[in-house]
Design a protein around this motif. Structure first.
Motif, mmCIF file in Angstrom:
data_model
loop_
_atom_site.group_PDB
_atom_site.id
_atom_site.type_symbol
_atom_site.label_atom_id
_atom_site.label_comp_id
_atom_site.label_asym_id
_atom_site.label_seq_id
_atom_site.Cartn_x
_atom_site.Cartn_y
_atom_site.Cartn_z
ATOM 1 N N ASP A 8 41.754 44.418 37.382
ATOM 2 C CA ASP A 8 41.579 43.843 36.051
ATOM 3 C C ASP A 8 40.324 42.983 36.018
ATOM 4 O OD1 ASP A 8 42.976 43.197 33.338
ATOM 5 O OD2 ASP A 8 42.425 41.223 34.141
ATOM 6 N N HIS A 9 40.201 42.044 36.968
ATOM 7 C CA HIS A 9 39.030 41.175 37.057
ATOM 8 C C HIS A 9 38.891 40.709 38.500
ATOM 9 C CE1 HIS A 9 42.422 38.417 36.404
ATOM 10 N NE2 HIS A 9 41.716 37.492 36.998
ATOM 11 N N PRO A 41 36.981 46.755 31.885
ATOM 12 C CA PRO A 41 36.192 46.072 30.855
ATOM 13 C C PRO A 41 36.695 44.665 30.563
ATOM 14 C CG PRO A 41 36.746 48.307 30.166
ATOM 15 C CD PRO A 41 37.547 48.020 31.390
ATOM 16 N N LYS A 42 37.912 44.346 30.994
ATOM 17 C CA LYS A 42 38.472 43.017 30.728
ATOM 18 C C LYS A 42 37.862 41.936 31.612
ATOM 19 C CE LYS A 42 42.902 42.701 30.148
ATOM 20 N NZ LYS A 42 44.317 42.841 30.561
ATOM 21 N N HIS A 43 37.127 42.329 32.649
ATOM 22 C CA HIS A 43 36.413 41.350 33.457
ATOM 23 C C HIS A 43 35.311 40.752 32.584
ATOM 24 C CE1 HIS A 43 34.632 39.550 37.099
ATOM 25 N NE2 HIS A 43 33.471 39.860 36.549
ATOM 26 N N SER A 44 35.452 39.483 32.243
ATOM 27 C CA SER A 44 34.603 38.909 31.201
ATOM 28 C C SER A 44 33.337 38.240 31.712
ATOM 29 C CB SER A 44 35.415 37.881 30.383
ATOM 30 O OG SER A 44 35.932 36.874 31.238
ATOM 31 N N LYS A 46 29.641 37.873 32.863
ATOM 32 C CA LYS A 46 28.467 38.675 32.547
ATOM 33 C C LYS A 46 27.856 39.228 33.828
ATOM 34 C CE LYS A 46 27.301 36.224 28.278
ATOM 35 N NZ LYS A 46 26.286 35.437 27.544
ATOM 36 N N ARG A 60 31.185 47.435 38.089
ATOM 37 C CA ARG A 60 31.692 46.882 36.838
ATOM 38 C C ARG A 60 31.808 47.978 35.785
ATOM 39 N NH1 ARG A 60 33.694 42.399 39.060
ATOM 40 N NH2 ARG A 60 32.139 40.851 39.658
ATOM 41 N N VAL A 63 31.517 46.518 28.908
ATOM 42 C CA VAL A 63 32.343 46.397 27.712
ATOM 43 C C VAL A 63 31.664 47.120 26.563
ATOM 44 C CG1 VAL A 63 33.418 44.796 26.090
ATOM 45 C CG2 VAL A 63 33.216 44.175 28.505
#
Length: 404
Positions: A8-9, A41-44, A46, A60, A63
């Motif tokens: 997820d992240h 894509p939920k890994h926020s 940058k 990665r 998003v």
């Protein structure tokens, strides 16, 4: 053996999820296995298409905003993005195994890519997505969204080649969905023993800065989620102060409930008895642990906390800390009342205050409690022995693939 983990992240974000991931990856590397890592894509944080953080390389998934607000469609878009990126990465690194970690939004893309490329797929359940959504307030138990998510989760569990999970509570729930027990393996939460030393002297400068000199400190260090029960801890404080006026509550961290907790504290007239230290850098957390006399884990009773075991009590025991915790199922798997910690009836503020007071009054038992907690994590909850539980299922699936 080459394993491609779908996450997820990850770091540089800090959470129980990322710390468990790093511990798993570190031990798998120690076993001589090659690991690659893709985040959803939920890994926020940058980053570009690839990123190296603290020596760990991550692929990665960029998003791609959809602008869709129809229930279910944003999640479907996320899964499609993950699937496309996973297919690219799997073709590049050519893994022997795809290992998808919660939530189910990672498991479904892994299944599609695994079937397309002929790679075995395992799924690791750390918590159920539908239960986490209930705590976050985005759905309610039994709602249409809840039931649909549960069906999707069950579908993934039945289709993957093997299921891993973090505790017995989740294992029982998974088996109850119709899976054979032989298909489910527990990889229990654990700690890196070498990373924790029992005891630690308080930083007197920090103690003075926080106004805690000559005070008995009850503390919580972590994320301020509703299920953690910090509102109950505030409710218990007046009763505790009545018997122990020197007690102060130290809350270190932040999260969704921070504003509500500060408002509750003000409304109850407890501003002078509660210290909100805010978020602190990970490297500084130990300094705050060293200020605490008793750690409190007052989790509320709900499916999430009854099924899932947390990491924090294990980390506390590894440091030889005294702790009080609610008697939810996740805590009962880790804490033996009167031996490695103190349990109280979940949801009962009076019981929480009484448990803290009782523990504080029995100083003669503190050395034995600290020793028993440390021994428990050394012998039963260290990462090397926990991660070794992957080996039988991994080797069986990779061996089967080699024969086809």
């Amino acid at each position: 053996m080459k394993i491609l983990h779908v996450l997820d992240h990850s770091i540089p974000l800090h959470s129980g999820y990322t710390f468990r991931t790093l511990s798993i990856l570190r031990e798998q590397r120690n076993f001589g296995w090659q690991t690659d890592h893709l985040t959803s894509p939920k890994h926020s944080a940058k980053s570009g298409d690839e990123e190296t953080v603290d020596g760990w390389h991550f692929f990665r998934t960029p998003v791609a905003p959809t602008g869709i607000n129809i229930p279910g469609l944003p999640e479907l878009a996320l899964m499609r993005q993950t699937e496309r990126r996973l297919l690219e990465v799997a073709r590049q690194v050519r893994p022997d195994l795809l290992h998808a970690h919660s939530p189910v939004l990672n498991a479904m893309p892994a299944l599609r890519v695994g079937r397309q490329l002929g790679i075995p797929v395992v799924y690791e359940v750390r918590a159920f997505w539908e239960d986490a959504a209930v705590d976050h307030g985005t759905t309610t138990e039994g709602s249409l969204r809840y039931r649909m998510t549960r069906r999707l989760e069950t579908r993934a569990l039945r289709r993957v080649d093997h299921v891993f999970t973090i505790c017995e509570g989740l294992r029982r729930d998974i088996v109850a969905r119709g899976l054979p027990q032989s298909k489910v393996t527990v990889i229990p939460n654990a700690v890196d023993i070498e990373a924790f030393e029992p005891g630690g002297e308080p930083d007197l400068v920090l103690k003075t800065q926080l106004g805690l000199n000559d005070k008995t400190v009850v503390g919580f260090i972590g994320s301020f989620y509703a299920y953690e029960g910090l509102d109950l801890l505030l409710d218990a404080l007046p009763r505790l102060l009545h018997h122990r006026p020197d007690v102060r509550l130290l809350l270190v961290g932040g999260g969704p409930q921070e504003v509500a907790l500060k408002q509750q504290c003000q409304q109850m007239g407890l501003t002078g008895q509660v210290v909100f230290a805010g978020r602190v850098p990970h490297a500084q957390v130990q300094r705050y642990y060293d200020l605490v006399d008793v750690l409190a884990y007052p989790r509320h009773s709900m499916r999430l906390t009854e099924l899932v075991t947390p990491l924090k009590p294990l980390e506390a025991m590894a440091q030889g800390r005294l702790l009080v915790a609610s008697d939810v199922g996740g805590h009962q798997e880790l804490i033996r009342h009167g031996d490695t910690g103190w349990l109280f009836k979940a949801g009962d503020a009076h019981a929480l205050a009484d448990a803290v007071g009782e523990l504080l009054s029995q100083r003669d038992r503190w050395p034995a409690l600290r020793t028993a907690g440390r021994r428990f994590v050394e012998t039963e909850r260290n990462w090397r022995s926990s991660v070794a539980n992957y080996r039988p299922a991994y080797e069986r699936l990779v061996g089967q693939r080699a024969k086809t």
